[in-house]
Scaffold this motif. Structure first.
Motif, PDB file in Angstrom:
ATOM      1  N   ALA A  84      47.678 -41.243 117.503  1.00  0.00           N
ATOM      2  CA  ALA A  84      47.974 -41.847 116.196  1.00  0.00           C
ATOM      3  C   ALA A  84      46.992 -42.972 115.896  1.00  0.00           C
ATOM      4  CB  ALA A  84      49.412 -42.353 116.159  1.00  0.00           C
ATOM      5  N   ALA A  85      46.659 -43.761 116.915  1.00  0.00           N
ATOM      6  CA  ALA A  85      45.666 -44.823 116.727  1.00  0.00           C
ATOM      7  C   ALA A  85      44.290 -44.233 116.419  1.00  0.00           C
ATOM      8  CB  ALA A  85      45.604 -45.710 117.976  1.00  0.00           C
ATOM      9  N   ASP A  86      43.968 -43.097 117.043  1.00  0.00           N
ATOM     10  CA  ASP A  86      42.716 -42.407 116.716  1.00  0.00           C
ATOM     11  C   ASP A  86      42.691 -42.016 115.240  1.00  0.00           C
ATOM     12  OD1 ASP A  86      41.982 -42.560 119.382  1.00  0.00           O
ATOM     13  OD2 ASP A  86      42.415 -40.457 119.822  1.00  0.00           O
ATOM     14  N   LEU A  87      43.795 -41.463 114.758  1.00  0.00           N
ATOM     15  CA  LEU A  87      43.865 -41.036 113.359  1.00  0.00           C
ATOM     16  C   LEU A  87      43.664 -42.217 112.434  1.00  0.00           C
ATOM     17  CD1 LEU A  87      44.412 -39.109 111.034  1.00  0.00           C
ATOM     18  CD2 LEU A  87      46.874 -39.304 111.525  1.00  0.00           C
ATOM     19  N   ASN A  88      44.333 -43.320 112.688  1.00  0.00           N
ATOM     20  CA  ASN A  88      44.168 -44.496 111.829  1.00  0.00           C
ATOM     21  C   ASN A  88      42.748 -45.056 111.892  1.00  0.00           C
ATOM     22  OD1 ASN A  88      46.661 -44.705 110.543  1.00  0.00           O
ATOM     23  ND2 ASN A  88      47.588 -45.871 112.222  1.00  0.00           N
ATOM     24  N   GLU A  89      42.146 -45.028 113.071  1.00  0.00           N
ATOM     25  CA  GLU A  89      40.770 -45.518 113.188  1.00  0.00           C
ATOM     26  C   GLU A  89      39.813 -44.614 112.419  1.00  0.00           C
ATOM     27  OE1 GLU A  89      37.307 -47.527 114.113  1.00  0.00           O
ATOM     28  OE2 GLU A  89      39.405 -48.185 114.211  1.00  0.00           O
ATOM     29  N   TRP A  90      40.018 -43.307 112.497  1.00  0.00           N
ATOM     30  CA  TRP A  90      39.149 -42.390 111.762  1.00  0.00           C
ATOM     31  C   TRP A  90      39.297 -42.599 110.253  1.00  0.00           C
ATOM     32  CZ3 TRP A  90      40.440 -38.316 108.417  1.00  0.00           C
ATOM     33  CH2 TRP A  90      39.345 -37.573 107.976  1.00  0.00           C
ATOM     34  N   LEU A  91      40.529 -42.777 109.768  1.00  0.00           N
ATOM     35  CA  LEU A  91      40.741 -43.042 108.343  1.00  0.00           C
ATOM     36  C   LEU A  91      40.028 -44.323 107.922  1.00  0.00           C
ATOM     37  CD1 LEU A  91      44.542 -42.182 108.028  1.00  0.00           C
ATOM     38  CD2 LEU A  91      42.642 -40.841 107.118  1.00  0.00           C
ATOM     39  N   ALA A  92      40.075 -45.336 108.798  1.00  0.00           N
ATOM     40  CA  ALA A  92      39.397 -46.604 108.482  1.00  0.00           C
ATOM     41  C   ALA A  92      37.890 -46.427 108.469  1.00  0.00           C
ATOM     42  CB  ALA A  92      39.816 -47.670 109.488  1.00  0.00           C
ATOM     43  N   GLN A  93      37.357 -45.693 109.436  1.00  0.00           N
ATOM     44  CA  GLN A  93      35.910 -45.469 109.471  1.00  0.00           C
ATOM     45  C   GLN A  93      35.424 -44.767 108.208  1.00  0.00           C
ATOM     46  OE1 GLN A  93      34.240 -43.579 112.897  1.00  0.00           O
ATOM     47  NE2 GLN A  93      35.036 -45.090 114.346  1.00  0.00           N
ATOM     48  N   ARG A  94      36.202 -43.808 107.731  1.00  0.00           N
ATOM     49  CA  ARG A  94      35.818 -43.062 106.533  1.00  0.00           C
ATOM     50  C   ARG A  94      36.249 -43.772 105.252  1.00  0.00           C
ATOM     51  NH1 ARG A  94      34.141 -37.647 106.995  1.00  0.00           N
ATOM     52  NH2 ARG A  94      33.797 -38.003 104.762  1.00  0.00           N
ATOM     53  N   ASP A  95      36.983 -44.884 105.404  1.00  0.00           N
ATOM     54  CA  ASP A  95      37.518 -45.636 104.268  1.00  0.00           C
ATOM     55  C   ASP A  95      38.317 -44.722 103.341  1.00  0.00           C
ATOM     56  OD1 ASP A  95      38.073 -47.875 102.779  1.00  0.00           O
ATOM     57  OD2 ASP A  95      36.268 -47.722 101.550  1.00  0.00           O
ATOM     58  N   LEU A  96      39.201 -43.921 103.945  1.00  0.00           N
ATOM     59  CA  LEU A  96      40.059 -43.012 103.195  1.00  0.00           C
ATOM     60  C   LEU A  96      41.422 -43.651 102.989  1.00  0.00           C
ATOM     61  CD1 LEU A  96      39.155 -39.704 105.054  1.00  0.00           C
ATOM     62  CD2 LEU A  96      38.465 -40.345 102.737  1.00  0.00           C
ATOM     63  N   THR A  97      41.914 -43.585 101.771  1.00  0.00           N
ATOM     64  CA  THR A  97      43.226 -44.144 101.448  1.00  0.00           C
ATOM     65  C   THR A  97      44.013 -43.117 100.637  1.00  0.00           C
ATOM     66  OG1 THR A  97      42.360 -45.182  99.441  1.00  0.00           O
ATOM     67  CG2 THR A  97      42.383 -46.523 101.457  1.00  0.00           C
ATOM     68  N   ASP A  98      45.265 -43.428 100.407  1.00  0.00           N
ATOM     69  CA  ASP A  98      46.142 -42.574  99.594  1.00  0.00           C
ATOM     70  C   ASP A  98      46.173 -41.150 100.110  1.00  0.00           C
ATOM     71  OD1 ASP A  98      46.462 -44.834  98.017  1.00  0.00           O
ATOM     72  OD2 ASP A  98      44.864 -44.247  96.638  1.00  0.00           O
ATOM     73  N   MET A  99      46.267 -41.009 101.407  1.00  0.00           N
ATOM     74  CA  MET A  99      46.187 -39.704 102.043  1.00  0.00           C
ATOM     75  C   MET A  99      47.531 -38.988 102.048  1.00  0.00           C
ATOM     76  SD  MET A  99      43.045 -39.482 103.069  1.00  0.00           S
ATOM     77  CE  MET A  99      43.132 -38.104 104.201  1.00  0.00           C
TER      78      MET A  99
END
Length: 293
Positions: A84-99
């Protein structure tokens, strides 16, 4: 028409993870991320992606030790909370929101924890998620029996065709369409250094570690904190691979609803991809209604 998917590698918290992206047919109106079940990989979502709107951008990740992603060196690295922490880190790296985050089985638990501990997931589509109350009844199939079975898996095959022929119509794959079996096999095997041999991409020991984490995670506190609109799709068949979702799980989320797929066992994305796609579209539409421009 949606373009074909492309693969890339992301360096996430010390692991190289494979990421598949299905671009939208134009400017994306919605972005979704898909997280697979234990022992599976990102491309087991293929049939679902084909049924999503073409103007959605869709990502699917191979979790640690699955598909083409780097495997953990020991059991501690197979912790679902680490994923789960990997998923959140990947979203942050890609600057993806409103997923829109969709997860199947283990992936449903991973998405739930990520939604509760991060701020980039807008809605959840949980497909027969492993959300077990450690103080309540255990799932119908104990994790220890699943880990024993995982360690007994045949690792080496002469060809993907041999593996697909062997699995079709048997065991967990009894009701899978042949196309779903072939997709699982194509991206679930790697060629070995021995000419003509293929090896499971997900090491059986890693798969066993993942199963053994199921009763230790305790997602109930995370579920209570995950206030995103949430739809849970539960398997209706009680024989074979029955649902591992806690019976009162839907009541723990602040904003969740549940639907039962009566004609499917645990493998809903393979047997009823239409139901999964409709669940994702519905929860995305509900978010849009709650947050008008």
């Amino acid at each position: 028409m949606r373009p074909l998917p492309t693969a890339s590698t992301a360096q996430i918290r010390g692991y190289q993870l494979r990421v598949w992206e299905w671009p939208s047919s134009g400017d994306p109106v919605r972005t979704a991320v898909l997280i697979h079940a234990t022992g599976f990989h990102a491309r087991t979502w293929d049939a679902v992606v084909r049924l999503l709107p073409d103007d959605w951008r869709v990502f699917a990740l191979d979790m640690r030790g699955h598909g083409a992603s780097q495997a953990p060196p020991d059991k501690a690295g197979a912790d679902w909370r680490e994923m789960a922490a990997d998923l959140n880190e990947w979203l942050a790296q890609r600057d993806l929101t409103d997923m829109v985050a969709a997860g199947h089985s283990m992936g449903g638990c991973v998405c739930t924890i990520a939604a509760a501990t991060g701020d980039r997931i807008e809605s959840l589509a949980l497909i027969d998620p492993v959300l077990v109350n450690p103080r309540g009844p255990m799932p119908p199939t104990p994790p220890d029996s699943l880990s024993v079975a995982a360690r007994k898996r045949r690792r080496i095959w002469s060809s993907p065709q041999e593996m697909a022929d062997s699995l079709t119509g048997r065991g967990a794959f009894t009701h899978w369409p042949r196309e779903a079996v072939e997709s699982y096999v194509r991206y679930g095997l790697n060629p070995t250094n021995t000419l003509g041999e293929w090896e499971l991409a997900c090491d059986p020991e890693v798969e066993a570690w993942c199963f053994e984490y199921a009763p230790t995670v305790d997602p109930w506190p995370d579920m209570a904190r995950a206030g995103q609109p949430t739809l849970i799709l539960r398997a209706g068949e009680s024989f074979g691979h029955a649902s591992p979702t806690g019976q009162n799980a839907v009541e723990v989320f602040p904003n969740a609803f549940e639907s039962v797929v009566e004609d499917s066992d645990h493998f809903i994305p393979m047997r009823r991809p239409d139901a999964v796609a409709e669940t994702m579209i519905t929860v995305a539409r509900d978010c849009s209604a709650d947050n008008p421009d």
